[in-house]
Design a protein around this motif. Structure first.
Motif, mmCIF file in Angstrom:
data_model
loop_
_atom_site.group_PDB
_atom_site.id
_atom_site.type_symbol
_atom_site.label_atom_id
_atom_site.label_comp_id
_atom_site.label_asym_id
_atom_site.label_seq_id
_atom_site.Cartn_x
_atom_site.Cartn_y
_atom_site.Cartn_z
ATOM 1 N N PHE A 103 68.045 47.335 -29.650
ATOM 2 C CA PHE A 103 68.402 48.729 -29.398
ATOM 3 C C PHE A 103 69.851 48.765 -28.939
ATOM 4 O O PHE A 103 70.170 48.261 -27.863
ATOM 5 N N ASP A 104 70.715 49.337 -29.759
ATOM 6 C CA ASP A 104 72.148 49.382 -29.493
ATOM 7 C C ASP A 104 72.489 50.695 -28.803
ATOM 8 O O ASP A 104 72.266 51.767 -29.351
ATOM 9 N N LEU A 105 73.036 50.611 -27.597
ATOM 10 C CA LEU A 105 73.424 51.805 -26.853
ATOM 11 C C LEU A 105 74.850 52.245 -27.170
ATOM 12 O O LEU A 105 75.317 53.246 -26.642
ATOM 13 N N GLY A 106 75.530 51.509 -28.007
ATOM 14 C CA GLY A 106 76.898 51.872 -28.370
ATOM 15 C C GLY A 106 77.915 51.245 -27.436
ATOM 16 O O GLY A 106 77.590 50.439 -26.568
ATOM 17 N N GLY A 107 79.158 51.633 -27.624
ATOM 18 C CA GLY A 107 80.258 51.044 -26.875
ATOM 19 C C GLY A 107 80.185 51.277 -25.380
ATOM 20 O O GLY A 107 79.601 52.241 -24.907
ATOM 21 N N VAL A 108 80.781 50.359 -24.656
ATOM 22 C CA VAL A 108 80.864 50.447 -23.193
ATOM 23 C C VAL A 108 82.339 50.587 -22.843
ATOM 24 O O VAL A 108 83.097 49.632 -22.910
ATOM 25 N N ASN A 109 82.726 51.799 -22.491
ATOM 26 C CA ASN A 109 84.121 52.105 -22.175
ATOM 27 C C ASN A 109 84.247 52.270 -20.661
ATOM 28 O O ASN A 109 83.903 53.307 -20.119
ATOM 29 N N THR A 110 84.751 51.248 -20.009
ATOM 30 C CA THR A 110 84.866 51.298 -18.546
ATOM 31 C C THR A 110 86.122 52.020 -18.080
ATOM 32 O O THR A 110 86.284 52.245 -16.883
ATOM 33 N N GLN A 111 87.000 52.389 -19.013
ATOM 34 C CA GLN A 111 88.225 53.096 -18.636
ATOM 35 C C GLN A 111 87.985 54.592 -18.505
ATOM 36 O O GLN A 111 87.910 55.117 -17.409
ATOM 37 N N SER A 112 87.847 55.280 -19.629
ATOM 38 C CA SER A 112 87.693 56.735 -19.591
ATOM 39 C C SER A 112 86.233 57.181 -19.540
ATOM 40 O O SER A 112 85.957 58.353 -19.358
ATOM 41 N N ARG A 156 66.069 47.502 -36.061
ATOM 42 C CA ARG A 156 67.107 47.848 -35.086
ATOM 43 C C ARG A 156 67.165 49.359 -34.927
ATOM 44 O O ARG A 156 66.811 50.101 -35.827
ATOM 45 N N ALA A 157 67.636 49.789 -33.780
ATOM 46 C CA ALA A 157 67.834 51.213 -33.529
ATOM 47 C C ALA A 157 69.152 51.380 -32.791
ATOM 48 O O ALA A 157 69.586 50.491 -32.056
ATOM 49 N N THR A 158 69.775 52.536 -33.006
ATOM 50 C CA THR A 158 71.045 52.842 -32.374
ATOM 51 C C THR A 158 70.946 54.194 -31.687
ATOM 52 O O THR A 158 70.563 55.185 -32.313
ATOM 53 N N TYR A 159 71.265 54.218 -30.407
ATOM 54 C CA TYR A 159 71.358 55.472 -29.657
ATOM 55 C C TYR A 159 72.479 56.261 -30.305
ATOM 56 O O TYR A 159 73.615 55.798 -30.368
ATOM 57 N N HIS A 160 72.172 57.453 -30.800
ATOM 58 C CA HIS A 160 73.201 58.231 -31.481
ATOM 59 C C HIS A 160 73.766 59.336 -30.599
ATOM 60 O O HIS A 160 74.968 59.402 -30.392
#
Length: 164
Positions: free
Chosen positions: A133-142, A96-100
Motif C-alpha cells: 500500500f503506497d501512501l505516496g511521497g513524504v515531503n518533510t519540507q512544505s 498493490r494499492a496507491t492512496y490517491h
C-alpha cells in the motif's frame, strides 16, 4: 495485530479515538456519481491549501482503463449527520494499492476520521489480496504535517526516481 503494533503511538491513539467515537466508516460506491462528492471536496481543499495533484478526471479515466476493482472508496460519517466527515479514494493495481486522495472536514479531524479510514482501507485491502500500500511521497519540507501522518503508519520510506 502486527500492522497495528507498527503504528506510531500517537497515530494508534488517534485511531483508537476514531474507533470508540461517533464515526461510522463504510465502503463507498465506485460509480463516479457515488464518489464525486469526494473529488469535489478534495478539489476545494486543494485550492484552499494551494497544493497540486492530478486532475479529478484522472479517477474516471483510471477506472475506464483498468476496469472493475481498480479503485475503492471509504467514507466516514458522524452518527446522525448526513454530510460526510471524511473520505479516502485508493487506486488498486494488481496486488498493490496507491492512496490517491483524501479529504477530512473539521468534525472529521476532531474525531480522528482519517486514521480510521486509512486503517479500514489497509485492513480490507489486505484481506482482498493487496500486499503493498503506497501512501505516496513524504515531503518533510512544505508538507510536514502530512509527512508525520504517513510516517506514523509505520511503513517503509523508499527513495525512488521520479515517475510523474
Amino acid at each position: 495485530a502486527e500492522l497495528r503494533a507498527r503504528l506510531d503511538g500517537k497515530w494508534r491513539n488517534t485511531l483508537a479515538k476514531s474507533e470508540r467515537g461517533d464515526l461510522e466508516i463504510s465502503r463507498g460506491g465506485v460509480k463516479p456519481a457515488q464518489y464525486r462528492w469526494l473529488l469535489e471536496a478534495e478539489a476545494r481543499q486543494r485550492a484552499r491549501r494551494r497544493y497540486r495533484g492530478l486532475p479529478p478526471d484522472f479517477v474516471e479515466a483510471w477506472q475506464r482503463a483498468k476496469g472493475k476493482g481498480s479503485l475503492a472508496v471509504w467514507r466516514a460519517d458522524l452518527r446522525g449527520v448526513r454530510e460526510p466527515a471524511a473520505g479516502v479514494l485508493v487506486l488498486i493495481h494488481g496486488a498493490r494499492a496507491t492512496y490517491h486522495i483524501g479529504w477530512t472536514g473539521e468534525a472529521g479531524r476532531t474525531a480522528g476520521a482519517h486514521n480510521g479510514l486509512l486503517w479500514r482501507a489497509m485492513s480490507e485491502l489486505k484481506v482482498e489480496g493487496v500486499r503493498a500500500f503506497d501512501l505516496g511521497g513524504v515531503n518533510t519540507q512544505s508538507g510536514a504535517g502530512v509527512a508525520r501522518f504517513k510516517l506514523g503508519v509505520g511503513g517503509e520510506v523508499r527513495l525512488r526516481p521520479g515517475a510523474y
